[in-house]
Design a protein around this motif. Structure first.
Motif, PDB file in Angstrom:
ATOM      1  N   ALA A  37       0.820  -1.204   0.000  1.00 36.49           N
ATOM      2  CA  ALA A  37       0.000   0.000   0.000  1.00 36.49           C
ATOM      3  C   ALA A  37       0.859   1.261   0.000  1.00 36.49           C
ATOM      4  N   LEU A  38       1.930   1.255   0.798  1.00 34.22           N
ATOM      5  CA  LEU A  38       2.818   2.425   0.847  1.00 34.22           C
ATOM      6  C   LEU A  38       3.499   2.640  -0.499  1.00 34.22           C
ATOM      7  N   GLY A  39       3.975   1.555  -1.109  1.00 33.64           N
ATOM      8  CA  GLY A  39       4.635   1.678  -2.409  1.00 33.64           C
ATOM      9  C   GLY A  39       3.700   2.216  -3.480  1.00 33.64           C
ATOM     10  N   LEU A  40       2.473   1.733  -3.491  1.00 32.13           N
ATOM     11  CA  LEU A  40       1.514   2.192  -4.492  1.00 32.13           C
ATOM     12  C   LEU A  40       1.122   3.644  -4.257  1.00 32.13           C
ATOM     13  N   ARG A  41       1.034   4.049  -3.017  1.00 36.29           N
ATOM     14  CA  ARG A  41       0.717   5.451  -2.726  1.00 36.29           C
ATOM     15  C   ARG A  41       1.882   6.363  -3.101  1.00 36.29           C
ATOM     16  N   TRP A  42       3.104   5.860  -2.961  1.00 37.18           N
ATOM     17  CA  TRP A  42       4.259   6.641  -3.410  1.00 37.18           C
ATOM     18  C   TRP A  42       4.202   6.839  -4.919  1.00 37.18           C
ATOM     19  N   VAL A  43       3.834   5.799  -5.653  1.00 36.39           N
ATOM     20  CA  VAL A  43       3.704   5.903  -7.110  1.00 36.39           C
ATOM     21  C   VAL A  43       2.662   6.956  -7.468  1.00 36.39           C
ATOM     22  N   GLU A  44       1.590   7.018  -6.698  1.00 28.32           N
ATOM     23  CA  GLU A  44       0.530   7.993  -6.970  1.00 28.32           C
ATOM     24  C   GLU A  44       1.041   9.427  -6.891  1.00 28.32           C
ATOM     25  N   GLY A  45       2.120   9.642  -6.158  1.00 27.54           N
ATOM     26  CA  GLY A  45       2.642  10.994  -5.978  1.00 27.54           C
ATOM     27  C   GLY A  45       3.701  11.402  -6.972  1.00 27.54           C
ATOM     28  N   GLN A  46       3.924  10.596  -8.025  1.00 27.57           N
ATOM     29  CA  GLN A  46       4.998  10.893  -8.961  1.00 27.57           C
ATOM     30  C   GLN A  46       4.579  11.734 -10.164  1.00 27.57           C
ATOM     31  N   GLY A  47       3.298  12.022 -10.287  1.00 29.87           N
ATOM     32  CA  GLY A  47       2.850  12.913 -11.349  1.00 29.87           C
ATOM     33  C   GLY A  47       2.704  12.270 -12.717  1.00 29.87           C
ATOM     34  N   ASP A  48       2.783  10.951 -12.784  1.00 29.46           N
ATOM     35  CA  ASP A  48       2.617  10.225 -14.042  1.00 29.46           C
ATOM     36  C   ASP A  48       1.195   9.668 -14.053  1.00 29.46           C
ATOM     37  N   LEU A  64       2.482   7.290   5.423  1.00 31.51           N
ATOM     38  CA  LEU A  64       2.266   8.339   4.442  1.00 31.51           C
ATOM     39  C   LEU A  64       3.386   8.347   3.403  1.00 31.51           C
ATOM     40  N   ALA A  65       3.032   8.680   2.167  1.00 35.13           N
ATOM     41  CA  ALA A  65       4.009   8.847   1.089  1.00 35.13           C
ATOM     42  C   ALA A  65       3.729  10.200   0.443  1.00 35.13           C
ATOM     43  N   PHE A  66       4.712  11.109   0.493  1.00 37.15           N
ATOM     44  CA  PHE A  66       4.513  12.443  -0.040  1.00 37.15           C
ATOM     45  C   PHE A  66       4.973  12.520  -1.491  1.00 37.15           C
ATOM     46  N   PRO A  67       4.333  13.356  -2.290  1.00 37.40           N
ATOM     47  CA  PRO A  67       4.705  13.474  -3.703  1.00 37.40           C
ATOM     48  C   PRO A  67       6.094  14.078  -3.888  1.00 37.40           C
ATOM     49  N   THR A  68       6.722  13.763  -5.023  1.00 40.70           N
ATOM     50  CA  THR A  68       8.016  14.344  -5.369  1.00 40.70           C
ATOM     51  C   THR A  68       7.875  15.847  -5.517  1.00 40.70           C
ATOM     52  N   ARG A  69       8.841  16.609  -5.014  1.00 42.08           N
ATOM     53  CA  ARG A  69       8.740  18.073  -5.023  1.00 42.08           C
ATOM     54  C   ARG A  69       8.948  18.669  -6.406  1.00 42.08           C
ATOM     55  N   ASP A  70       9.611  17.927  -7.293  1.00 40.97           N
ATOM     56  CA  ASP A  70       9.864  18.441  -8.643  1.00 40.97           C
ATOM     57  C   ASP A  70       8.694  18.091  -9.550  1.00 40.97           C
ATOM     58  N   ASP A  71       8.082  19.101 -10.166  1.00 38.82           N
ATOM     59  CA  ASP A  71       6.960  18.870 -11.070  1.00 38.82           C
ATOM     60  C   ASP A  71       7.323  19.118 -12.529  1.00 38.82           C
ATOM     61  N   LYS A  72       8.472  19.756 -12.780  1.00 40.69           N
ATOM     62  CA  LYS A  72       8.802  20.168 -14.142  1.00 40.69           C
ATOM     63  C   LYS A  72       9.034  18.985 -15.077  1.00 40.69           C
ATOM     64  N   PHE A 108      14.135  10.324  -7.310  1.00 40.24           N
ATOM     65  CA  PHE A 108      14.700  10.844  -6.074  1.00 40.24           C
ATOM     66  C   PHE A 108      13.683  11.772  -5.405  1.00 40.24           C
ATOM     67  N   ASP A 109      14.007  12.213  -4.204  1.00 37.17           N
ATOM     68  CA  ASP A 109      13.070  13.051  -3.451  1.00 37.17           C
ATOM     69  C   ASP A 109      12.779  14.364  -4.174  1.00 37.17           C
ATOM     70  N   ARG A 110      13.812  14.968  -4.778  1.00 37.78           N
ATOM     71  CA  ARG A 110      13.635  16.275  -5.401  1.00 37.78           C
ATOM     72  C   ARG A 110      13.732  16.258  -6.931  1.00 37.78           C
ATOM     73  N   SER A 111      14.030  15.127  -7.506  1.00 35.83           N
ATOM     74  CA  SER A 111      14.199  15.098  -8.960  1.00 35.83           C
ATOM     75  C   SER A 111      14.041  13.680  -9.488  1.00 35.83           C
ATOM     76  N   ASP A 161      13.838  17.523 -15.163  1.00 33.87           N
ATOM     77  CA  ASP A 161      13.377  18.905 -15.070  1.00 33.87           C
ATOM     78  C   ASP A 161      14.260  19.862 -15.862  1.00 33.87           C
ATOM     79  N   ARG A 162      15.373  19.373 -16.438  1.00 36.09           N
ATOM     80  CA  ARG A 162      16.215  20.202 -17.293  1.00 36.09           C
ATOM     81  C   ARG A 162      16.038  19.871 -18.775  1.00 36.09           C
ATOM     82  N   ILE A 163      15.092  19.014 -19.071  1.00 31.88           N
ATOM     83  CA  ILE A 163      14.786  18.698 -20.470  1.00 31.88           C
ATOM     84  C   ILE A 163      13.714  19.667 -20.951  1.00 31.88           C
ATOM     85  N   GLY A 164      14.044  20.425 -21.997  1.00 33.64           N
ATOM     86  CA  GLY A 164      13.090  21.386 -22.531  1.00 33.64           C
ATOM     87  C   GLY A 164      12.112  20.756 -23.497  1.00 33.64           C
TER      88      GLY A 164
END
Length: 231
Positions: free
Chosen positions: A81-92, A124-132, A174-177, A196-199
Motif C-alpha cells: 500500500a505504501l509503495g503504491l501510494r508513493w507511485v501515486e505521488g509521482q505525477g505520471d 504516508l508517502a509524499f509526492p516528489t517536489r519536482d513537477d517540471k 529521487f526526493d527532489r528530482s 526537469d532540465r529537459i526542454g
C-alpha cells in the motif's frame, strides 16, 4: 498457524524460486519440520497444484502454472500500500491509474479485515517536489520499455543548452528530482539527465542498436568501478 494458512504460505514461498528448492530450506523459512513440508507438498499436489520435484532434490512450481493472489500478512500489505501510494505521488497519470487499479484488485481479493487496513495503514508517502519533469515521464517510460532512442533538448546546470540523441535504459526517482540514465551518442558514454532540465523530448521511431539489458549491465559495472575508485 492453521493448515490452510500454512499451505498458502508454502505456495507463496515456492513461487519465489526459479530453481528447485529443498524441503529443508522451505521448513526453515516456514518454521515447521521437514516432515511437515513433505506432507504439505503432497497435499498441494493432490489438490492440483503444479509442483515438480521429489524429496532430497527439491521442489519447483511448473512453468506456466497460474497462481492466484494469496493472503498477505500485515507487513506485506503495508509495504504494498505504501509503495503504491508513493507511485501515486509521482505525477505520471498512467502510473497513478495503474497504482490505483492494483490497490483495488488487492483489496477485492483480500479478506475484509485486511481490506480495511489498506485504507488505514498509518503510513504516508509524499509526492516528489519536482513537477517540471513530470510531463515527460510517460514518454520516457515508453522509450525505455520499447528500447527507443530519444531526441532531447537539454539544459545543463550552467545554463548551456544542447541537443542530444540518447538511448534510455533506466529512470531513477529521487526526493527532489527524476534522473534518466542513458547512453549519449554525443559524448559516446553513459550520462545522467535530470528530467526537469529537459526542454523538449521526442521518442524516435527506431530502436537503438543494442539491447537495454546489456547496456544496463555495462552501466552497473561502470558505476561499481567508479565507486571502488572513489573509495
Amino acid at each position: 498457524m492453521d493448515k490452510t494458512a500454512r499451505l498458502f504460505r508454502l505456495m507463496d514461498k515456492l513461487r519465489h524460486y526459479r530453481h528447485p528448492v529443498t524441503a529443508a530450506v522451505l521448513a526453515e523459512q516456514l518454521q515447521v519440520s521437514v516432515r511437515t513440508v513433505y506432507r504439505d507438498i503432497q497435499t498441494l499436489i493432490t489438490l492440483g497444484a503444479g509442483i515438480d520435484g521429489e524429496a532430497g532434490i527439491g521442489y519447483i512450481l511448473k512453468s506456466g502454472f497460474f497462481l492466484p493472489p494469496l493472503m498477505f500478512d500485515e507487513a506485506e500489505l503495508e509495504a504494498l500500500a505504501l509503495g503504491l501510494r508513493w507511485v501515486e505521488g509521482q505525477g505520471d497519470d498512467e502510473l497513478v491509474t495503474a497504482a490505483r487499479n492494483v490497490l483495488a484488485k488487492v483489496a477485492a481479493s483480500a479478506p475484509t479485515d485486511l481490506r480495511d487496513r489498506i485504507h488505514d495503514i498509518g503510513l504516508l508517502a509524499f509526492p516528489t517536489r519536482d513537477d517540471k519533469g513530470a510531463a515527460f515521464l510517460r514518454q520516457v517510460r515508453e522509450a525505455i520499455r520499447r528500447e527507443r532512442r530519444l531526441q532531447i533538448s537539454y539544459i545543463r546546470e550552467d545554463g548551456t543548452a544542447s541537443e542530444r540523441m540518447v538511448w534510455p535504459i533506466m529512470l531513477a526517482f529521487f526526493d527532489r528530482s527524476r534522473m534518466l540514465v542513458a547512453w549519449c551518442e554525443l559524448r559516446n558514454e553513459f550520462r545522467h539527465f535530470r528530467l526537469d532540465r529537459i526542454g523538449q523530448l521526442v521518442v524516435a521511431k527506431e530502436s537503438y542498436p543494442r539491447r537495454r539489458m546489456q547496456l544496463t549491465r555495462e552501466w552497473r559495472l561502470e558505476m561499481k568501478h567508479q565507486h571502488q575508485g572513489a573509495s
